[in-house]
Design a protein around this motif. Structure first.
Motif, PDB file in Angstrom:
ATOM      1  N   UNK A 264      35.590  30.939  34.493  1.00 58.89           N
ATOM      2  CA  UNK A 264      36.995  30.763  34.769  1.00 58.89           C
ATOM      3  C   UNK A 264      37.948  30.546  33.577  1.00 58.89           C
ATOM      4  N   UNK A 265      37.559  30.129  32.410  1.00 59.28           N
ATOM      5  CA  UNK A 265      38.038  29.691  31.079  1.00 59.28           C
ATOM      6  C   UNK A 265      38.366  30.982  30.544  1.00 59.28           C
ATOM      7  N   UNK A 266      37.249  31.943  30.519  1.00 64.50           N
ATOM      8  CA  UNK A 266      37.343  33.154  29.839  1.00 64.50           C
ATOM      9  C   UNK A 266      38.481  34.101  30.583  1.00 64.50           C
ATOM     10  N   UNK A 267      38.374  34.122  31.931  1.00 60.84           N
ATOM     11  CA  UNK A 267      39.385  34.864  32.491  1.00 60.84           C
ATOM     12  C   UNK A 267      40.772  34.463  32.309  1.00 60.84           C
ATOM     13  N   UNK A 268      41.035  33.067  32.383  1.00 63.72           N
ATOM     14  CA  UNK A 268      42.372  32.329  32.201  1.00 63.72           C
ATOM     15  C   UNK A 268      42.941  32.949  30.741  1.00 63.72           C
ATOM     16  N   UNK A 269      41.864  32.889  29.695  1.00 59.97           N
ATOM     17  CA  UNK A 269      42.470  33.234  28.401  1.00 59.97           C
ATOM     18  C   UNK A 269      42.655  34.591  28.408  1.00 59.97           C
ATOM     19  N   UNK A 270      41.778  35.600  28.979  1.00 62.36           N
ATOM     20  CA  UNK A 270      42.058  36.946  28.799  1.00 62.36           C
ATOM     21  C   UNK A 270      43.300  37.400  29.521  1.00 62.36           C
ATOM     22  N   UNK A 271      43.740  36.738  30.858  1.00 60.82           N
ATOM     23  CA  UNK A 271      44.883  37.277  31.461  1.00 60.82           C
ATOM     24  C   UNK A 271      46.051  36.845  30.579  1.00 60.82           C
ATOM     25  N   UNK A 272      46.160  36.149  29.615  1.00 63.07           N
ATOM     26  CA  UNK A 272      47.255  36.011  28.700  1.00 63.07           C
ATOM     27  C   UNK A 272      47.513  37.162  27.941  1.00 63.07           C
ATOM     28  N   UNK A 273      46.470  38.059  27.698  1.00 62.73           N
ATOM     29  CA  UNK A 273      46.939  39.191  26.722  1.00 62.73           C
ATOM     30  C   UNK A 273      46.485  40.470  27.573  1.00 62.73           C
ATOM     31  N   UNK A 275      46.710  42.871  31.072  1.00 61.15           N
ATOM     32  CA  UNK A 275      47.531  43.507  32.326  1.00 61.15           C
ATOM     33  C   UNK A 275      46.840  44.472  32.891  1.00 61.15           C
ATOM     34  N   UNK A 276      46.199  44.241  34.129  1.00 62.60           N
ATOM     35  CA  UNK A 276      45.651  45.440  34.961  1.00 62.60           C
ATOM     36  C   UNK A 276      44.381  44.624  35.830  1.00 62.60           C
ATOM     37  N   UNK A 277      44.169  45.395  36.465  1.00 64.59           N
ATOM     38  CA  UNK A 277      42.780  45.092  37.472  1.00 64.59           C
ATOM     39  C   UNK A 277      41.514  44.532  36.548  1.00 64.59           C
ATOM     40  N   UNK A 278      41.188  43.377  37.018  1.00 60.36           N
ATOM     41  CA  UNK A 278      39.949  42.816  36.147  1.00 60.36           C
ATOM     42  C   UNK A 278      38.846  42.210  37.292  1.00 60.36           C
ATOM     43  N   UNK A 279      37.804  42.164  36.637  1.00 59.52           N
ATOM     44  CA  UNK A 279      36.616  41.779  37.227  1.00 59.52           C
ATOM     45  C   UNK A 279      35.888  40.904  36.241  1.00 59.52           C
ATOM     46  N   UNK A 280      35.732  39.839  36.424  1.00 56.19           N
ATOM     47  CA  UNK A 280      34.963  38.928  35.138  1.00 56.19           C
ATOM     48  C   UNK A 280      33.755  38.456  36.035  1.00 56.19           C
ATOM     49  N   UNK A 281      32.512  38.733  35.669  1.00 53.39           N
ATOM     50  CA  UNK A 281      31.457  38.311  36.308  1.00 53.39           C
ATOM     51  C   UNK A 281      30.403  37.740  35.057  1.00 53.39           C
ATOM     52  N   UNK A 282      29.124  37.268  35.576  1.00 49.36           N
ATOM     53  CA  UNK A 282      28.172  36.600  34.832  1.00 49.36           C
ATOM     54  C   UNK A 282      27.249  37.683  34.190  1.00 49.36           C
ATOM     55  N   UNK A 283      27.184  37.532  32.833  1.00 50.65           N
ATOM     56  CA  UNK A 283      26.255  38.671  32.507  1.00 50.65           C
ATOM     57  C   UNK A 283      25.094  37.797  31.813  1.00 50.65           C
ATOM     58  N   UNK A 284      24.237  38.663  31.262  1.00 54.17           N
ATOM     59  CA  UNK A 284      22.977  38.172  30.615  1.00 54.17           C
ATOM     60  C   UNK A 284      23.077  37.782  29.275  1.00 54.17           C
ATOM     61  N   UNK A 285      23.326  39.209  28.515  1.00 55.61           N
ATOM     62  CA  UNK A 285      23.101  39.322  27.174  1.00 55.61           C
ATOM     63  C   UNK A 285      24.551  39.561  26.446  1.00 55.61           C
ATOM     64  N   UNK A 286      24.827  38.824  25.511  1.00 61.95           N
ATOM     65  CA  UNK A 286      26.136  38.959  24.876  1.00 61.95           C
ATOM     66  C   UNK A 286      25.919  40.081  23.636  1.00 61.95           C
ATOM     67  N   UNK A 287      27.139  40.847  23.305  1.00 64.29           N
ATOM     68  CA  UNK A 287      27.060  41.948  22.831  1.00 64.29           C
ATOM     69  C   UNK A 287      26.395  41.626  21.240  1.00 64.29           C
ATOM     70  N   UNK A 288      26.463  40.422  20.557  1.00 64.40           N
ATOM     71  CA  UNK A 288      25.971  40.105  19.564  1.00 64.40           C
ATOM     72  C   UNK A 288      24.374  39.816  19.728  1.00 64.40           C
ATOM     73  N   UNK A 289      23.958  39.434  20.879  1.00 62.63           N
ATOM     74  CA  UNK A 289      22.672  39.412  21.137  1.00 62.63           C
ATOM     75  C   UNK A 289      21.964  40.686  21.377  1.00 62.63           C
ATOM     76  N   UNK A 290      22.592  41.567  21.973  1.00 63.77           N
ATOM     77  CA  UNK A 290      22.249  43.188  22.154  1.00 63.77           C
ATOM     78  C   UNK A 290      21.874  43.740  20.909  1.00 63.77           C
ATOM     79  N   UNK A 291      22.980  43.609  19.947  1.00 63.51           N
ATOM     80  CA  UNK A 291      22.610  44.152  18.760  1.00 63.51           C
ATOM     81  C   UNK A 291      21.448  43.606  18.079  1.00 63.51           C
ATOM     82  N   UNK A 292      21.311  42.484  18.051  1.00 61.72           N
ATOM     83  CA  UNK A 292      20.291  41.511  17.577  1.00 61.72           C
ATOM     84  C   UNK A 292      18.723  42.109  18.022  1.00 61.72           C
TER      85      UNK A 292
END
Length: 355
Positions: A264-273, A275-292
Motif C-alpha cells: 500500500x505504501x509503495x502504491x501510494x508513493x508511485x501514484x504521486x508520479x 498516471x495510468x493503469x496500475x497493478x501492484x502485487x507481491x513479488x519474491x525477489x527484488x531486481x537487486x537480488x536478481x542481479x546478485x
C-alpha cells in the motif's frame, strides 16, 4: 530505472512469448537430431544485463511440428488457477520440493524420442542452440545419447509422428515410469501431450469496476523512471500487460511486483508520479537480488556441464525469481542451488515427478 532495465523487461516478455508459442503435436527436427551426436552439449547462461542474446538464439533442438495424421492429445483437464487479488501475486507455481526427483520416484517426460535398432529409446530434451545448417546427406543418424534419458521398455511403434531416418525411429511421446540415474523404466506410454497455453497478460490484480480503461500513461517519463530506479532494492521489476488484447486502443496496465516493503505504501508513493493503469502485487525477489543471484549462478556454473542446464539467469517470471531450465531437479541440483535459496528460482524441468 535505467534504459537497460526496460530492455530486460521487453526481452524477458519476448522470451516468455517464444516459449508459450512453440508449435505443438510434433515431428522432430531431423537436422538437429542427426548433428547432435557430433556436437558438444550447449549451455546458455543468460545474465540479466546480457539478456539480449535471447532474442537472437535459434532453437534447433528437435523443433516440433504438427502431424496431421496422428494429432497430439491435450493433457488431462485441470482446474484453472483463480485470479489473485491485488497484493497476493501469482499462485500455484511448483516449488523445488514439488519438482525434486530421487532415484525410485515415478516421473513423466513429454517430448522427442530417438530409438536406434538394438538400443533402448532415448528421450531427448530440447536444447537452445545456434547449429549451422548441414547437408542432411552428410549428417549421422539421429542420436541424443549424451544429453538424453534412456527409456527401458519403450515401444517406438507407438510414437506420435513416428518416422525412420537412416534406420533410426524418431517421434514423440508422453512417458510415465520409474527414474534411476538418467534412466526411466516405462510403465505408461501415450501420445505426446500438447502443453497448455501460457497467458502472458494475466494480472495478479482484479480489474477495477467496469474493467481497465483505455487511457494514456506516463511510464516513460523521467520522473517515473527516476522513481523506479531508486527502488530496485524493493521491486521485482515492471511488466507491460494487455488484459484485453493488443489492439491499438486496448488498455495497457503497468504491473509492479514489490518484493520488499509495504504494498500500500509503495502504491501510494508511485501514484504521486505515475498516471495510468496500475497493478501492484507481491513479488519474491527484488531486481537487486536478481542481479546478485544471476551473477552467482553464472560463476557457479562456469566449467560445469553435469546438471543438464540449458538456460539460466535473467528476469523471467513476474515475481522476480531467477529462471533455470534443466533436465531434472535432482539432489545434486538442489544441493548446488540451495546456498542461493531455492525459493529464489523458478525451475523449468523436463523430467517431472508424478505424485
Amino acid at each position: 530505472m535505467n534504459p537497460t532495465d526496460k530492455v530486460d523487461d521487453l526481452l524477458a516478455e519476448a522470451g516468455a512469448q517464444w516459449r508459450a508459442t512453440q508449435p505443438s503435436a510434433p515431428e522432430p527436427d531431423l537436422d538437429r537430431i542427426m548433428s547432435a551426436k557430433n556436437t558438444p552439449k550447449r549451455r546458455w547462461l543468460i545474465p540479466t544485463l546480457a539478456a539480449a542474446s535471447v532474442a537472437a538464439i535459434a532453437v534447433a533442438a528437435l523443433t516440433i511440428l504438427p502431424d496431421h495424421n496422428e494429432p497430439a492429445v491435450a493433457p488431462p483437464a485441470s482446474k484453472p488457477t483463480p485470479q489473485a487479488a491485488e497484493g497476493t501475486g501469482a499462485a500455484g507455481k511448483p516449488t523445488a520440493d514439488d519438482l525434486l526427483v530421487r532415484n525410485g520416484d515415478k516421473v513423466e517426460v513429454n517430448g522427442d524420442v530417438v530409438a536406434a535398432p538394438g538400443k533402448d529409446a532415448m528421450f531427448c530434451p530440447p536444447v537452445m542452440s545456434t547449429l549451422p545448417v548441414v547437408d542432411p546427406a552428410l549428417q549421422p543418424a539421429p542420436s541424443c545419447d549424451q544429453n538424453g534419458v534412456k527409456l527401458i521398455g519403450f515401444d517406438p511403434a507407438r510414437m506420435t509422428g513416428a518416422k525412420t531416418v537412416k534406420g533410426v525411429s524418431v517421434g514423440n511421446a508422453h512417458v510415465v515410469g520409474v527414474w534411476n540415474d538418467k534412466t526411466i523404466t516405462v510403465e505408461e506410454q501415450t501420445a505426446y501431450r500438447t502443453p497448455p497455453p501460457v497467458d502472458l497478460d494475466a494480472l495478479a490484480c482484479p480489474a477495477p469496476a467496469g474493467g481497465w480503461p483505455s487511457k494514456p500513461g506516463n511510464f516513460e517519463s523521467k520522473t517515473v523512471q527516476t522513481f523506479l530506479a531508486a527502488r530496485q532494492d524493493e521491486i521485482a521489476g515492471t511488466r507491460f500487460k494487455y488484459p484485453e488484447g493488443r489492439s491499438r486502443k486496448a488498455p495497457v496496465v503497468i504491473a509492479v511486483g514489490v518484493a520488499h516493503g509495504d504494498l500500500g505504501a509503495f502504491r501510494k508513493a508511485f501514484e504521486t508520479v505515475y498516471q495510468g493503469n496500475l497493478c501492484v502485487y507481491r513479488g519474491k525477489v527484488s531486481l537487486t537480488d536478481n542481479y546478485r543471484i544471476t551473477d552467482a549462478v553464472n560463476n557457479l556454473l562456469v566449467g560445469r556441464n553435469d546438471l543438464g542446464i540449458t538456460a539460466s539467469g535473467g528476469q523471467g517470471p513476474d515475481d522476480g525469481t531467477v529462471p533455470i531450465s534443466l533436465l531434472v531437479l535432482d539432489e545434486k541440483a538442489t544441493d548446488t542451488f540451495a546456498p542461493l535459496g531455492l525459493a529464489n528460482f523458478e525451475f523449468d524441468v523436463d523430467v517431472r515427478p508424478v505424485r
